[in-house]
Design an enzyme around this catalytic site. Sequence first.
Site, PDB file in Angstrom:
ATOM      1  N   LEU A  61       0.802  -1.226   0.000  1.00 53.07           N
ATOM      2  CA  LEU A  61       0.000   0.000   0.000  1.00 53.07           C
ATOM      3  C   LEU A  61       0.834   1.275   0.000  1.00 53.07           C
ATOM      4  O   LEU A  61       0.356   2.355   0.321  1.00 53.07           O
ATOM      5  CB  LEU A  61      -0.967  -0.009   1.194  1.00 53.07           C
ATOM      6  CG  LEU A  61      -1.960  -1.181   1.182  1.00 53.07           C
ATOM      7  CD1 LEU A  61      -2.861  -1.128   2.406  1.00 53.07           C
ATOM      8  CD2 LEU A  61      -2.782  -1.210  -0.088  1.00 53.07           C
ATOM      9  N   CYS A  62       2.079   1.153  -0.385  1.00 50.26           N
ATOM     10  CA  CYS A  62       2.995   2.292  -0.434  1.00 50.26           C
ATOM     11  C   CYS A  62       2.842   3.008  -1.781  1.00 50.26           C
ATOM     12  O   CYS A  62       2.787   2.368  -2.826  1.00 50.26           O
ATOM     13  CB  CYS A  62       4.413   1.753  -0.281  1.00 50.26           C
ATOM     14  SG  CYS A  62       5.573   2.892   0.416  1.00 50.26           S
ATOM     15  N   HIS A  63       2.780   4.337  -1.756  1.00 50.99           N
ATOM     16  CA  HIS A  63       2.670   5.112  -2.988  1.00 50.99           C
ATOM     17  C   HIS A  63       4.005   5.118  -3.744  1.00 50.99           C
ATOM     18  O   HIS A  63       5.056   5.218  -3.123  1.00 50.99           O
ATOM     19  CB  HIS A  63       2.311   6.580  -2.673  1.00 50.99           C
ATOM     20  CG  HIS A  63       0.937   6.756  -2.160  1.00 50.99           C
ATOM     21  ND1 HIS A  63       0.626   6.654  -0.826  1.00 50.99           N
ATOM     22  CD2 HIS A  63      -0.231   7.032  -2.796  1.00 50.99           C
ATOM     23  CE1 HIS A  63      -0.661   6.854  -0.662  1.00 50.99           C
ATOM     24  NE2 HIS A  63      -1.212   7.087  -1.828  1.00 50.99           N
ATOM     25  N   MET A 103       9.321   4.863   4.398  1.00 52.70           N
ATOM     26  CA  MET A 103       9.477   3.479   3.957  1.00 52.70           C
ATOM     27  C   MET A 103      10.673   3.330   3.016  1.00 52.70           C
ATOM     28  O   MET A 103      11.389   2.325   3.068  1.00 52.70           O
ATOM     29  CB  MET A 103       8.196   2.981   3.278  1.00 52.70           C
ATOM     30  CG  MET A 103       7.004   2.922   4.218  1.00 52.70           C
ATOM     31  SD  MET A 103       7.306   2.001   5.744  1.00 52.70           S
ATOM     32  CE  MET A 103       7.680   0.393   5.109  1.00 52.70           C
ATOM     33  N   GLU A 104      10.912   4.333   2.191  1.00 51.82           N
ATOM     34  CA  GLU A 104      12.051   4.281   1.274  1.00 51.82           C
ATOM     35  C   GLU A 104      13.368   4.261   2.043  1.00 51.82           C
ATOM     36  O   GLU A 104      14.284   3.505   1.692  1.00 51.82           O
ATOM     37  CB  GLU A 104      11.995   5.466   0.306  1.00 51.82           C
ATOM     38  CG  GLU A 104      10.922   5.341  -0.760  1.00 51.82           C
ATOM     39  CD  GLU A 104       9.482   5.548  -0.277  1.00 51.82           C
ATOM     40  OE1 GLU A 104       8.574   5.257  -1.068  1.00 51.82           O
ATOM     41  OE2 GLU A 104       9.272   5.997   0.875  1.00 51.82           O
ATOM     42  N   ASP A 118      24.683 -11.088   2.364  1.00 51.88           N
ATOM     43  CA  ASP A 118      24.819 -11.958   1.196  1.00 51.88           C
ATOM     44  C   ASP A 118      26.261 -12.046   0.726  1.00 51.88           C
ATOM     45  O   ASP A 118      26.746 -13.128   0.387  1.00 51.88           O
ATOM     46  CB  ASP A 118      23.931 -11.456   0.053  1.00 51.88           C
ATOM     47  CG  ASP A 118      24.097 -12.300  -1.193  1.00 51.88           C
ATOM     48  OD1 ASP A 118      23.804 -13.507  -1.136  1.00 51.88           O
ATOM     49  OD2 ASP A 118      24.546 -11.755  -2.222  1.00 51.88           O
TER      50      ASP A 118
END
Length: 148
Positions: A61-63, A103-104, A118
Amino acid sequence: MVDVGAKAATRRVAVASGRIEMLPETFALVASGHAKKGDVLGIARVAGIMAAKKTSDLIPLCHPIALTRVALDFELHPATEAASASVHCTATAETVGPTGVEMEALIAVQVALLTIYDMCKAVDRGMRITDVRLREKLGGKSGHFVAP
């Protein structure tokens, strides 16, 4: 998704951070820039930037946001008697728009730290990613937030 159509476009900045703990031998490989897979921090920086650009593809639901800046910084902390060797990552994301970039910034940190994992897992499978959090947010209706 939340409707942000009526919100004013303002400058928005978010800063997130986290760290990865590792063995001293692994830390030496990262610090030297000569791990078997290459320059760990350089590749982690690019991975974090790429991830920030893909945040809306990963979080349902992130724009989608037109980022104006994404920067990742790393601090190397050798092992001490009190603490494991670690790499601290800080990501800053910026935009001018109707919604924030928290969020970014958080995705950038997580993916950068996962990239370190990794690239070094053949040497140290016991690495631990920890303390990922939003440190600061500027812009928008909620104003300026600084984590305690």
